[in-house]
Design a protein around this motif. Structure first.
Motif, PDB file in Angstrom:
ATOM      1  N   VAL A 219       0.837  -1.204   0.000  1.00 21.82           N
ATOM      2  CA  VAL A 219       0.000   0.000   0.000  1.00 21.82           C
ATOM      3  C   VAL A 219       0.869   1.251   0.000  1.00 21.82           C
ATOM      4  O   VAL A 219       0.628   2.199  -0.765  1.00 21.82           O
ATOM      5  N   MET A 220       1.901   1.266   0.833  1.00 18.94           N
ATOM      6  CA  MET A 220       2.774   2.441   0.905  1.00 18.94           C
ATOM      7  C   MET A 220       3.541   2.633  -0.401  1.00 18.94           C
ATOM      8  O   MET A 220       3.772   3.772  -0.831  1.00 18.94           O
ATOM      9  N   THR A 221       3.924   1.533  -1.063  1.00 16.31           N
ATOM     10  CA  THR A 221       4.617   1.638  -2.342  1.00 16.31           C
ATOM     11  C   THR A 221       3.710   2.228  -3.404  1.00 16.31           C
ATOM     12  O   THR A 221       4.125   3.097  -4.191  1.00 16.31           O
ATOM     13  N   VAL A 222       2.455   1.771  -3.440  1.00 14.73           N
ATOM     14  CA  VAL A 222       1.500   2.303  -4.414  1.00 14.73           C
ATOM     15  C   VAL A 222       1.271   3.791  -4.179  1.00 14.73           C
ATOM     16  O   VAL A 222       1.254   4.597  -5.127  1.00 14.73           O
ATOM     17  N   ILE A 223       1.107   4.183  -2.917  1.00 17.48           N
ATOM     18  CA  ILE A 223       0.902   5.596  -2.590  1.00 17.48           C
ATOM     19  C   ILE A 223       2.119   6.420  -2.994  1.00 17.48           C
ATOM     20  O   ILE A 223       1.992   7.518  -3.552  1.00 17.48           O
TER      21      ILE A 223
ATOM     22  N   LEU B 260       4.351  10.228  -9.353  1.00 21.38           N
ATOM     23  CA  LEU B 260       3.810  10.547 -10.677  1.00 21.38           C
ATOM     24  C   LEU B 260       3.161  11.928 -10.688  1.00 21.38           C
ATOM     25  O   LEU B 260       3.310  12.689 -11.652  1.00 21.38           O
ATOM     26  N   ILE B 261       2.440  12.264  -9.617  1.00 23.73           N
ATOM     27  CA  ILE B 261       1.798  13.574  -9.538  1.00 23.73           C
ATOM     28  C   ILE B 261       2.844  14.687  -9.546  1.00 23.73           C
ATOM     29  O   ILE B 261       2.651  15.744 -10.155  1.00 23.73           O
TER      30      ILE B 261
END
Length: 271
Positions: free
Chosen positions: A16-20, A26-27
């Motif tokens: 989850v932390m990696t995805v966030i 990217l943003i």
């Protein structure tokens, strides 16, 4: 079973932390990538994706004398502001780093206050102050205003470097008969130099890219690069600005890489 459960929980948490982190990255990076791609367009307008790719706008950039003039002004002001910020910031850091007195804490808060105040409010307040003392807006007022907002970066990085300095080194130097000036020049300064360089780099980038203070404290003859870029985009959507942005992005990434190599910039920013 409990060990397996903990392992699954750890894996899911890391996932989850990696995805966030990837989404946040990217943003942050996406706007710069879009500008960089658009800067190579072969068209006459800012459009993504570009209809074709060409270096024509980078060639046009070499003839944009107004942007050259604004860049020169921004560079001169940033260099002066950085130099003054280093002198004032290092002196302030030496004074407050190891003191536990209330006055030192108050001074620390005072030096950090430009980072808390809204930049537009500070620019307007500085303009009013200079008007009251009879000092017209000029490159001098620009340097003063930029120095005020840049000093906190030098102070914070130098204080962090001083916090890692072993007190026994200073005590040993004093016992051996070295003066304070000699101790600072031969022991303290070499050890805190990476922190000073990191603070100076951040101060330079902050001054070079500053818009709010420059809006209020520049005169009509002092064109600053960020303001010139803003005005050109607002008036005619000049594609040359995208090419200039590409140059600035590449130069900034290169400088950050060098600073990371020399001073460990990312580590110092997280201290």
């Amino acid at each position: 079973m409990s060990g397996r459960k903990r392992t699954l929980e750890a894996i899911s948490f890391e996932l989850v932390m990696t995805v966030i982190a990837v989404i946040a990255l990217l943003i942050i990076i996406a706007p710069s990538l879009v500008v960089l791609i658009v800067s190579f367009t072969s068209g006459f307008s800012l459009r993504f994706p570009p209809p074709g790719y060409s270096l024509r706008w980078y060639v046009e950039l070499s003839n944009a004398w107004q942007l050259h003039f604004a860049a020169k002004n921004s560079l001169i002001v940033a260099l002066w502001a950085t130099g003054l910020s280093v002198v004032l910031g290092v002196a302030a850091a030496l004074a407050i780093s190891r003191s536990q007195a209330l006055s030192a804490r108050l001074l620390d808060s005072l030096f950090m206050s430009p980072l808390v105040l809204p930049a537009l409010a500070f620019g307007l307040a500085a303009l009013m102050l200079f008007s009251l003392v009879g000092l017209p807006v000029s490159p001098l007022t620009l340097v003063i205003g930029h120095t005020v907002v840049c000093v906190p970066y030098v102070v914070r990085n130098t204080v962090a470097a001083l916090a890692q300095l072993e007190p026994t080194l200073l005590e040993s130097s004093a016992v051996l008969g070295a003066s304070r000036l000699y101790t600072f020049r031969r022991i303290v300064l070499p050890l805190i130099r990476p922190g000073i360089i990191a603070g100076a780099f951040i101060a330079f980038m902050s001054s070079f890219d500053n818009v709010p203070v420059s809006l209020f404290l520049r005169d009509a003859a002092t064109d600053m690069l960020p303001i010139r870029m803003w005005q050109d985009l607002e008036g005619k959507l000049d594609v040359t600005i995208a090419a200039l942005s590409g140059v600035l992005i590449i130069a900034t990434v290169a400088l950050v890489a060098v600073m990371e190599r020399v001073t460990g910039l990312s580590r110092r920013l997280t201290n």
